[in-house]
Design a protein around this motif. Structure first.
Motif, PDB file in Angstrom:
ATOM      1  N   LYS A  76      -6.359   0.823   4.643  1.00  0.00           N
ATOM      2  CA  LYS A  76      -6.334  -0.423   3.891  1.00  0.00           C
ATOM      3  C   LYS A  76      -6.643  -0.146   2.426  1.00  0.00           C
ATOM      4  N   ALA A  77      -6.171  -1.030   1.578  1.00  0.00           N
ATOM      5  CA  ALA A  77      -6.401  -0.896   0.144  1.00  0.00           C
ATOM      6  C   ALA A  77      -7.722  -1.557  -0.232  1.00  0.00           C
ATOM      7  N   ASN A  78      -8.520  -0.834  -1.002  1.00  0.00           N
ATOM      8  CA  ASN A  78      -9.770  -1.367  -1.538  1.00  0.00           C
ATOM      9  C   ASN A  78      -9.527  -1.648  -3.017  1.00  0.00           C
ATOM     10  N   LEU A  79      -9.222  -2.904  -3.346  1.00  0.00           N
ATOM     11  CA  LEU A  79      -8.821  -3.234  -4.707  1.00  0.00           C
ATOM     12  C   LEU A  79      -9.929  -2.960  -5.716  1.00  0.00           C
ATOM     13  N   LYS A  80     -11.193  -3.101  -5.308  1.00  0.00           N
ATOM     14  CA  LYS A  80     -12.294  -2.807  -6.229  1.00  0.00           C
ATOM     15  C   LYS A  80     -12.270  -1.333  -6.633  1.00  0.00           C
ATOM     16  N   LYS A  81     -12.017  -0.453  -5.676  1.00  0.00           N
ATOM     17  CA  LYS A  81     -11.968   0.980  -5.985  1.00  0.00           C
ATOM     18  C   LYS A  81     -10.712   1.335  -6.775  1.00  0.00           C
ATOM     19  N   ILE A  82      -9.599   0.682  -6.445  1.00  0.00           N
ATOM     20  CA  ILE A  82      -8.365   0.904  -7.190  1.00  0.00           C
ATOM     21  C   ILE A  82      -8.564   0.490  -8.645  1.00  0.00           C
ATOM     22  N   LYS A 186       2.449  -5.734  -2.595  1.00  0.00           N
ATOM     23  CA  LYS A 186       2.919  -5.747  -1.213  1.00  0.00           C
ATOM     24  C   LYS A 186       2.399  -4.520  -0.475  1.00  0.00           C
ATOM     25  N   ARG A 187       2.429  -3.386  -1.121  1.00  0.00           N
ATOM     26  CA  ARG A 187       1.930  -2.162  -0.497  1.00  0.00           C
ATOM     27  C   ARG A 187       0.418  -2.199  -0.314  1.00  0.00           C
ATOM     28  N   PHE A 188      -0.269  -2.883  -1.204  1.00  0.00           N
ATOM     29  CA  PHE A 188      -1.719  -3.029  -1.036  1.00  0.00           C
ATOM     30  C   PHE A 188      -2.067  -3.920   0.154  1.00  0.00           C
ATOM     31  N   GLY A 189      -1.136  -4.819   0.532  1.00  0.00           N
ATOM     32  CA  GLY A 189      -1.393  -5.663   1.692  1.00  0.00           C
ATOM     33  C   GLY A 189      -1.176  -7.147   1.489  1.00  0.00           C
ATOM     34  N   SER A 190      -0.760  -7.540   0.293  1.00  0.00           N
ATOM     35  CA  SER A 190      -0.496  -8.954   0.036  1.00  0.00           C
ATOM     36  C   SER A 190       0.893  -9.337   0.536  1.00  0.00           C
TER      37      SER A 190
END
Length: 455
Positions: A76-82, A186-190
């Motif tokens: 899964k994508a962690n947007l805070k870390k990205i 989209k790739r991050f999960g949205s």
């Protein structure tokens, strides 16, 4: 009134190198109202390409099986870390520029918004500055249509500050900025929906390019709505609703990104106090050397309307530097426009499209090769897209080219170099290229030229 030899408004990709160059000849005042480095460093190339790289890692994690790699579920994508990684890269670039400015005794940095008092007088905060040569590098910003002012919209600036992934991101505008953000989120999960007012994406490109890009995005389950000539938007709580063409369709999402165009930041300068001429959109009118109609005042970068890229802004710096300190041989009209669309796979573009070449009256030949016919692309498991070159049937020189596919943003430079050298396409066709590579199939492609009617 503080007097300098040179005055630069804006620290973007034209303003900063010009400041350092001119500082070797005299004193320079550099004015910046926001972050040092301009769009590229802070809200453009650096942060977005960092996000593109993270999005690619997500894509890799879901496509191991086809390459014989078993990747356990749960990625899964962690947007805070990205976002944190992005900010490290942005701060590194910004801090480097700031340190270099602080060490240069001939550059004085003023933080604040510049306002013209007259042609050669500027106020910033409570300070008045004058110089005989002034360089305006104020850049551009996202265009916000009035109908979206009543909802909590995002632009390319705000979306990079999100700490939580949108549940459903609605993107208004199917061009370069919208497509890049659409694929990465989209790739991050949205969930992602792109709404475009015309009948195809990035309609300045040839139809086969637009259609191929649409297919690439749709294959990743990105929804695209075309021909949205009428859009009505409303918000209730955290839900944003978009109605397309009246009662035809309604889409609801958690976030909305506006990517419908750009506006120059010249409206903040109080240009009305000067004799400088702007066009109806606010872009400053310049000649081949970035000179405005006022002697000694230049407009460089996005605000002159002659390019909307970091590389064209930097070329503006080179043109102005050569005009002031060199031989006055570099001109805007000499450059060949090249750019990229940094979705995955990327698009690299140089020169004219087929439609533009036909409109200009050229007799053209076209070379084309699908990426699924390229050995190295197949071995890499990256077969989407194609290569295409447009040749002048009379001079045998390249008029333009596009590489939509793996490495396309890098491969296009080989054709760029040949176009500047004004050499025949046969130079590239007959050269020996490294094997196994994607670019080695360009010579093979060039062995099979067809007229536009034979395509």
């Amino acid at each position: 009134m503080k007097k300098f030899d040179y005055l630069i408004i804006g620290s973007g990709q034209a303003g900063v190198p010009l400041a350092f160059s001119l500082s070797k000849k005299g004193t320079v005042a550099l004015i910046e109202k926001s972050f040092i480095g301009g769009t590229c460093v802070n809200t453009g190339c650096v942060p977005t390409k960092a996000y593109v790289a993270s999005a690619r890692r997500m894509w890799d994690s879901f496509h191991g099986e086809e390459m014989g790699i078993e990747i356990p579920a749960g990625t899964k994508a962690n947007l805070k870390k990205i976002k944190a990684r992005k900010e490290i890269l942005v701060n590194y670039s910004r801090d480097g520029i700031e340190k270099s400015i602080s060490k240069n005794d001939n550059i004085t940095l003023f933080k604040g918004e510049a306002h013209f008092i007259s042609d050669y007088e500027i106020s910033v905060n409570d300070v008045k500055i004058t110089a005989k040569q002034i360089f305006i590098n104020v850049g551009a910003r996202a265009l916000i249509p009035a109908e979206f002012s009543k909802v909590d919209y995002l632009t390319n600036v705000e979306i990079l500050q999100l700490n939580k992934l949108p549940e459903h991101l609605i993107i208004i505008g199917g061009s370069y900025i919208g497509l890049e953000f659409g694929q990465m989120f989209k790739r991050f999960g949205s969930e992602v929906t792109i709404i475009e007012s015309t009948n195809r994406l990035i309609n300045k490109e040839d139809k086969n390019v637009s259609n191929a890009i649409a297919q690439i995005l749709q294959d990743e389950d990105i929804a695209i709505e075309f021909n949205a000539t009428e859009i009505n938007v409303s918000q209730e709580g955290n839900i944003i609703s978009v109605k397309i063409n009246g009662l035809d369709k309604e889409i609801s999402g958690s976030h909305i990104l506006l990517a419908v165009g750009r506006l120059p930041n010249t409206d903040t300068l109080q240009i009305g106090n000067t004799s400088i001429i702007c066009d109806e959109k606010g872009y400053m009118k310049v000649d081949d050397y970035c000179k405005t109609n006022v002697e000694g005042i230049f407009a460089i970068g996005d605000c002159n309307g002659k390019g909307a890229f970091t590389h064209t802004s930097y070329n503006d710096f080179q043109i102005v530097e050569d005009y002031i300190l060199g031989d006055k041989k570099r001109k805007i009209s000499d450059r060949i426009i090249t750019y990229g669309l940094f979705i995955d796979p990327p698009l690299g573009r140089i020169g004219l499209t087929k439609a533009e070449a036909k409109e200009k009256g050229f007799s053209i030949l076209v070379a084309h090769k699908e990426m699924d016919k390229v050995g190295r692309a197949k071995e890499k498991g990256e077969i989407k897209g194609f290569m295409e070159a447009i040749i002048d049937a009379e001079t045998k020189q390249f008029l333009g080219a596009c590489i939509l596919g793996v490495g396309g943003d890098e491969i296009i430079s080989g054709i760029t170099n040949l176009m500047y050298a004004k050499q025949s396409y046969t130079v590239l066709r007959d050269a020996i290229h490294l094997h196994p590579t994607v670019s080695e199939l360009i010579p093979t492609m060039l062995e099979n030229l067809k007229s536009i009617d034979e395509e």
